[in-house]
Design a protein around this motif. Sequence first.
Motif, PDB file in Angstrom:
ATOM      1  N   GLY A 134       0.914  -1.471   0.131  1.00  0.00           N
ATOM      2  CA  GLY A 134      -0.088  -0.002   0.121  1.00  0.00           C
ATOM      3  C   GLY A 134       0.842   1.259  -0.022  1.00  0.00           C
ATOM      4  N   VAL A 135       1.757   1.184   0.585  1.00  0.00           N
ATOM      5  CA  VAL A 135       2.933   2.534   0.893  1.00  0.00           C
ATOM      6  C   VAL A 135       3.331   2.732  -0.181  1.00  0.00           C
ATOM      7  N   SER A 136       4.029   1.624  -0.984  1.00  0.00           N
ATOM      8  CA  SER A 136       4.549   1.611  -2.384  1.00  0.00           C
ATOM      9  C   SER A 136       3.719   2.104  -3.211  1.00  0.00           C
ATOM     10  N   SER A 137       2.587   1.923  -3.413  1.00  0.00           N
ATOM     11  CA  SER A 137       1.647   2.381  -4.345  1.00  0.00           C
ATOM     12  C   SER A 137       1.321   3.617  -4.071  1.00  0.00           C
ATOM     13  N   LEU A 138       1.267   4.210  -2.841  1.00  0.00           N
ATOM     14  CA  LEU A 138       0.850   5.642  -2.621  1.00  0.00           C
ATOM     15  C   LEU A 138       2.182   6.722  -3.210  1.00  0.00           C
ATOM     16  N   LEU A 139       3.357   6.077  -2.759  1.00  0.00           N
ATOM     17  CA  LEU A 139       4.284   6.801  -3.358  1.00  0.00           C
ATOM     18  C   LEU A 139       4.581   6.854  -4.701  1.00  0.00           C
ATOM     19  N   ALA A 140       4.359   5.998  -5.330  1.00  0.00           N
ATOM     20  CA  ALA A 140       4.308   5.913  -6.775  1.00  0.00           C
ATOM     21  C   ALA A 140       3.196   6.721  -7.438  1.00  0.00           C
ATOM     22  N   LEU A 141       2.124   6.861  -6.766  1.00  0.00           N
ATOM     23  CA  LEU A 141       1.347   7.632  -7.320  1.00  0.00           C
ATOM     24  C   LEU A 141       1.365   9.329  -7.209  1.00  0.00           C
ATOM     25  N   CYS A 142       2.125   9.497  -6.070  1.00  0.00           N
ATOM     26  CA  CYS A 142       2.392  10.830  -5.946  1.00  0.00           C
ATOM     27  C   CYS A 142       3.582  11.334  -7.053  1.00  0.00           C
ATOM     28  N   LEU A 143       4.499  10.441  -7.027  1.00  0.00           N
ATOM     29  CA  LEU A 143       5.542  10.786  -8.127  1.00  0.00           C
ATOM     30  C   LEU A 143       5.105  10.768  -9.738  1.00  0.00           C
ATOM     31  N   LEU A 144       3.957  10.096  -9.738  1.00  0.00           N
ATOM     32  CA  LEU A 144       3.325  10.131 -11.116  1.00  0.00           C
ATOM     33  C   LEU A 144       2.775  11.381 -11.370  1.00  0.00           C
ATOM     34  N   LEU A 145       1.938  11.931 -10.484  1.00  0.00           N
ATOM     35  CA  LEU A 145       1.010  13.096 -10.488  1.00  0.00           C
ATOM     36  C   LEU A 145       2.067  14.267 -10.547  1.00  0.00           C
ATOM     37  N   LEU A 146       3.108  14.312  -9.811  1.00  0.00           N
ATOM     38  CA  LEU A 146       4.110  15.480 -10.014  1.00  0.00           C
ATOM     39  C   LEU A 146       4.988  15.404 -11.375  1.00  0.00           C
ATOM     40  N   LEU A 147       4.962  14.383 -11.816  1.00  0.00           N
ATOM     41  CA  LEU A 147       5.709  14.370 -13.280  1.00  0.00           C
ATOM     42  C   LEU A 147       4.849  14.732 -14.247  1.00  0.00           C
ATOM     43  N   VAL A 148       3.536  14.562 -14.084  1.00  0.00           N
ATOM     44  CA  VAL A 148       2.406  14.883 -14.903  1.00  0.00           C
ATOM     45  C   VAL A 148       2.185  16.462 -14.859  1.00  0.00           C
ATOM     46  N   LYS A 149       2.413  16.826 -13.998  1.00  0.00           N
ATOM     47  CA  LYS A 149       1.969  18.325 -13.556  1.00  0.00           C
ATOM     48  C   LYS A 149       3.328  18.966 -14.175  1.00  0.00           C
ATOM     49  N   MET A 150       4.470  18.763 -14.183  1.00  0.00           N
ATOM     50  CA  MET A 150       5.478  19.309 -14.844  1.00  0.00           C
ATOM     51  C   MET A 150       5.531  19.156 -16.208  1.00  0.00           C
TER      52      MET A 150
ATOM     53  N   LEU B 298      -1.867  25.221 -14.499  1.00  0.00           N
ATOM     54  CA  LEU B 298      -2.765  24.214 -14.529  1.00  0.00           C
ATOM     55  C   LEU B 298      -2.911  23.596 -13.029  1.00  0.00           C
ATOM     56  N   HIS B 299      -4.178  23.581 -12.649  1.00  0.00           N
ATOM     57  CA  HIS B 299      -4.309  23.119 -11.484  1.00  0.00           C
ATOM     58  C   HIS B 299      -4.362  21.382 -11.207  1.00  0.00           C
ATOM     59  N   PRO B 300      -3.514  21.156 -10.582  1.00  0.00           N
ATOM     60  CA  PRO B 300      -3.163  19.816 -10.388  1.00  0.00           C
ATOM     61  C   PRO B 300      -4.658  19.172  -9.745  1.00  0.00           C
ATOM     62  N   ILE B 301      -4.680  17.786  -9.923  1.00  0.00           N
ATOM     63  CA  ILE B 301      -5.590  16.947  -9.471  1.00  0.00           C
ATOM     64  C   ILE B 301      -5.723  17.209  -7.890  1.00  0.00           C
ATOM     65  N   SER B 302      -6.822  17.537  -7.536  1.00  0.00           N
ATOM     66  CA  SER B 302      -6.931  17.711  -6.086  1.00  0.00           C
ATOM     67  C   SER B 302      -6.427  16.755  -5.477  1.00  0.00           C
ATOM     68  N   SER B 303      -5.776  16.949  -4.266  1.00  0.00           N
ATOM     69  CA  SER B 303      -5.374  15.797  -3.457  1.00  0.00           C
ATOM     70  C   SER B 303      -6.294  14.852  -3.155  1.00  0.00           C
ATOM     71  N   ALA B 304      -7.695  15.455  -2.791  1.00  0.00           N
ATOM     72  CA  ALA B 304      -8.492  14.592  -2.399  1.00  0.00           C
ATOM     73  C   ALA B 304      -9.006  13.594  -3.491  1.00  0.00           C
ATOM     74  N   ALA B 305      -8.741  14.163  -4.781  1.00  0.00           N
ATOM     75  CA  ALA B 305      -9.256  13.269  -6.101  1.00  0.00           C
ATOM     76  C   ALA B 305      -8.081  12.664  -6.279  1.00  0.00           C
ATOM     77  N   ASP B 306      -6.713  13.130  -6.248  1.00  0.00           N
ATOM     78  CA  ASP B 306      -5.762  12.118  -6.726  1.00  0.00           C
ATOM     79  C   ASP B 306      -5.365  11.331  -5.626  1.00  0.00           C
ATOM     80  N   ALA B 307      -5.584  11.536  -4.567  1.00  0.00           N
ATOM     81  CA  ALA B 307      -4.931  10.722  -3.559  1.00  0.00           C
ATOM     82  C   ALA B 307      -5.641   9.136  -3.548  1.00  0.00           C
ATOM     83  N   ALA B 308      -4.846   8.225  -3.685  1.00  0.00           N
ATOM     84  CA  ALA B 308      -5.297   6.721  -3.740  1.00  0.00           C
ATOM     85  C   ALA B 308      -5.135   6.467  -2.064  1.00  0.00           C
ATOM     86  N   SER B 309      -6.694   5.593  -1.877  1.00  0.00           N
ATOM     87  CA  SER B 309      -6.796   5.080  -0.462  1.00  0.00           C
ATOM     88  C   SER B 309      -5.728   4.092  -0.231  1.00  0.00           C
TER      89      SER B 309
END
Length: 593
Positions: free
Chosen positions: A495-511, A539-550
């Motif tokens: 679960g933790v690994s998946s959350l970190l990977a998602l954050c990195l993916l969102l940051l890369l997309v924003k850049m 560009l507004h990044p994906i809301s943390s609420a929306a982008d965050a993976a449970s």
Amino acid sequence: MEEEISVWRPPKKLPLSPEPDRDDQRDPWCWESDTVAPRTWLSAAPEMLLLLLLLPLLWEGSLSQRLYVQPSVSVQEGLCARVPCTFYYPSPFNSNPVYGYWFSERNNVYHGTPVATNDPFRMVEGTAQGRFHLLGDPRMNNCSLSITDAQFSDRGRYFFRVENGHEKYTWKPLYVTVKGLIQKPDISVPEVLESGKSVTLKCTFPSDCGGNRAFKFSWRGAALSSQPGTSGTSHSSEVSFIPGHQHHGTSLTCQVTLPGGRLSPERTIQLNVSYAVQNVTITISQDNRTTVWVPRESSPLVVQEGGSLHLLCAAHSNPPATLSWMLGDQTLASSQPSHDGILPLDLPHLRPADEGNYTCHAQHPLGSKQVSLRFSVHYPPKMLNLSCSWFKGVLLCTCSVQAEPAPSLHWQVGGKLVEGNSSSNTFQVISSRSGPWANSSLSVKMDRVPNIDISCEGKNLQGTHTLLFQLVPDRSTLSHAFQKGIITGVLCGAGVSSLLALCLLLLLVKMLRKKSLGAEASSRRAEDPKRPAQEGQSLHPISSAADAASTPAAPEDAPDELHYACLSFQGKKAREDHGSTDPLTEYSEIKFH
């Protein structure tokens, strides 16, 4: 012979005739006698002295006489003979008595004593007294002779002589032969002698003696009670009795004692009595031993599996009964009445399925019977139903064994014997029997699956069969608690690994989006210098609420799992050689997952 002599007168012809030659052809039943009639001599001369001396020799011969009698007669010792006899004389007898005489060749017809005569003034020979009789009347030309109680001394030649005053004639001999006694009495037997029914037998003794001789009859035999001998003027005797089956084949004798008591001929017969079946016996041949089966008395019959039996059924009856071997409604063998009441039955290679009631039926018109035997086939134990299961901390094993005699079952857990039909906090054993079957179940309470051996042993006199259960935990897996921890850690890490990977993916997309927007704005300013540039757009990044993976929550403790025992029999197949009594052990390994 008396004669009157007077003066001789020469006859015209001498009436002399010589005796006929014996080889002349004449009637064998007829004998001729040549006689000379008496002469009256008026004077005598010296020259006739020689003739006077010859006159006694020539007295008989002038008239031919005939005697009709058989030339010989044969009689058995002690029995009688009747010799018919007649003679012929041409001129009638005078008024003087007519006497007939039978002489033996041992006696002189002129001076000896006859063996039989009707002359009351003549004595008869002592040995013939009362046994030789002149039956006929000589005046009636009857010279018949009767001989009774014949003896060997009676053999020889006999002459007949007749006298009527001065008339005297003698005939040639009769030959009598006496043989040994072979005549026996005759017993008349009914065609059927049935057991329990009265019967009358008649004994007769053939004889030529007529009814004036008394015979003494006597009977003897096992079928007779005290039967006195009977006597009388008849030549027969009767006896009545009730035969039984025990009299079949026994002897019955009729004896006749002839007058004088010297001879007692007899005849013996074997009684043939018909009777119903008295008993049926079964003879058993097994392992070179022979025994007779007696219902309700003989010990139970036991045969080893694969062994054989030879049975012989015999029925006591007359005539022989019809026999048959039956197994239930099935006919195994049958016989004909001519087989002497015996029927064999061979039973090779016996199996447990061959057990049953074997019955021998004996059928007879007067009464039937039957007898049965039952045998059991013994064999060592056979394991037929084996199973083990694990459920909620309880190990349950069942064991079923078939054997004859019925086997005993024993459990061992970890090398320790668990008594049958016992119960404790840890073990419980329940056993039962039904015919050749023995069933048992074992319950063992265990918190965990141990590494332990459990065995089920079936045993009887024929052998022992043991099945060994070896409980082995699965060594390729960890314990249940450790397994749960590993699973929980893996899930949390994932679960933790998946959350970190998602954050990195969102940051890369924003850049990447920001860079793409800046290049697009520069291009538009170059194309349309009049169009004002838009400054500070982002560009507004994906809301943390929306982008965050449970993050998935760690699983709660699952409910208790069901543990099944997978029974894998890796041992050899059960041996089928039940003849051996060596213990048989089968090994099985049980792994619990």
